[in-house]
Design an enzyme around this catalytic site. Structure first.
Site, PDB file in Angstrom:
ATOM      1  CD  GLN A 113      -3.593  -4.496   6.186  1.00  0.00           C
ATOM      2  OE1 GLN A 113      -3.742  -3.445   5.566  1.00  0.00           O
ATOM      3  NE2 GLN A 113      -3.933  -5.659   5.663  1.00  0.00           N
ATOM      4  CG  ASP A 124      -9.848  -0.302   4.469  1.00  0.00           C
ATOM      5  OD1 ASP A 124      -9.498  -0.810   3.393  1.00  0.00           O
ATOM      6  OD2 ASP A 124      -9.161  -0.352   5.505  1.00  0.00           O
ATOM      7  CE  LYS A 135      -3.841  -2.484   1.998  1.00  0.00           C
ATOM      8  NZ  LYS A 135      -4.708  -2.834   3.122  1.00  0.00           N
TER       9      LYS A 135
HETATM   10  N1  GUN Z   1      -6.872  -6.918   5.784  1.00  0.00           N
HETATM   11  C1  GUN Z   1      -7.134  -7.692   4.707  1.00  0.00           C
HETATM   12  N2  GUN Z   1      -7.725  -6.961   3.744  1.00  0.00           N
HETATM   13  C2  GUN Z   1      -7.838  -5.707   4.209  1.00  0.00           C
HETATM   14  C3  GUN Z   1      -8.345  -4.496   3.660  1.00  0.00           C
HETATM   15  O1  GUN Z   1      -8.859  -4.417   2.536  1.00  0.00           O
HETATM   16  N3  GUN Z   1      -8.269  -3.413   4.481  1.00  0.00           N
HETATM   17  C4  GUN Z   1      -7.747  -3.466   5.721  1.00  0.00           C
HETATM   18  N4  GUN Z   1      -7.730  -2.356   6.430  1.00  0.00           N
HETATM   19  N5  GUN Z   1      -7.264  -4.569   6.252  1.00  0.00           N
HETATM   20  C5  GUN Z   1      -7.310  -5.680   5.500  1.00  0.00           C
END
Ligand code: GUN
Length: 280
Positions: free
Chosen positions: A96, A119, A52
């Protein structure tokens, strides 16, 4: 011949479009910034978070990195989120998941300002999706819509079956397909005659979480198959929820694993960060 939907290429196109947009916004003095918070050192989360941040650097979004120890308390994490909510230079806040078990994930999600919830997990944004108002949409399902549209696949009027009902993928996916005027069925672990249900699908979206579960006998001839799963098989090779080799010849279009849905999630997160700056 099945069309192999190239998520790597399509996600790159989206990132390049965003990069241009971000560059021209910079000329107007506008800069996007994403706060990325990781608690603990789960190796898989570390890889996702790293990707990311890399995507931010590529597009020209400033990323603020918070790597917090496993012992971080819920209060400490909520206080950091509140601080970032109040920081006008931060457009997006990403925590996350999963979080350590002593932290309440729902509480964390609800503490993030809906205006910075890139998100798309906050109940306010989920509610906006349900009633068709603009808001942030969960990145994986939003990415699947882009894969379909950019591959020239018609959605309106089609029978779409989504397998899986999670808040992050299945439910928002079904709502997005409905918004695109598909006729939508959500199947899940308690669905009876799953094979028969799947066989009615013109577009089958699989987020079941079981490696190579969907075999050719679940798929209508000529259907479009989208595979959200990602697993390692017995030879340590990546595979999806769909038995790709046997299903592919029966489809009109299919996503591979890796290189299908996976790369789209980050591209859509980047899109949400830029949208956040433009919207709010
Ligand atoms: N963990 C696995 N996929 C995601 C996601 O799309 N966003 C976040 N914040 N955590 C994750």
């Amino acid at each position: 011949m099945a069309q192999i939907i190239d998520g790597k290429k399509i996600s790159q196109e989206i990132k390049d479009e965003l990069r241009e947009k971000v560059a021209s916004l910079k000329e107007e003095g506008k800069e996007a910034a994403l706060a990325v918070i990781q608690v603990g050192n789960d190796p898989a989360s570390g890889v996702y978070v790293g990707n990311k941040k890399k995507a931010c650097a590529y597009i020209g979004i400033r990323s603020l990195s918070y790597e917090l120890p496993e012992e971080t308390t819920e209060e400490e994490l909520l206080a950091l989120i509140e601080k970032l909510n109040g920081d006008a230079s931060v457009n997006g806040i990403l925590v996350q998941l999963p979080l350590p078990s002593h932290i309440d994930e729902d509480k964390v999600i609800r503490t993030i300002s809906p205006k910075k919830d890139v998100d798309g997990f906050h109940p306010e944004n989920v509610g906006k999706l349900v009633i068709g108002e603009p808001g942030f949409v969960s990145c994986t399902p939003a990415g699947i819509i882009q894969l379909l549209k950019r591959s020239g696949i018609e959605i309106a009027g089609k029978n779409c079956v989504v397998i899986g009902r999670s808040n992050i993928v299945g439910k928002p996916m079904a709502l997005l397909m409905l918004r695109e005027n598909a006729t939508v069925t959500i199947a899940h672990s308690r669905t009876q005659d799953l094979k028969e249900v799947c066989k009615r699908a013109d577009i089958l979206i699989v987020a079941i979480g079981k490696p190579r579960f969907i075999t050719a006998d679940y798929v209508k001839e000529g259907a479009v198959v989208i595979d959200v799963g990602i697993h390692r098989n017995e030879n340590n090779k990546l595979c999806g929820d769909v038995a790709y080799d046997e299903v592919m010849p029966h489809t009109s279009a299919i996503t591979p694993v890796p290189g299908g849905v996976g790369p789209m999630t980050i591209a859509m997160l980047m899109n949400n960060c830029v949208e956040s700056m433009l919207m709010y």
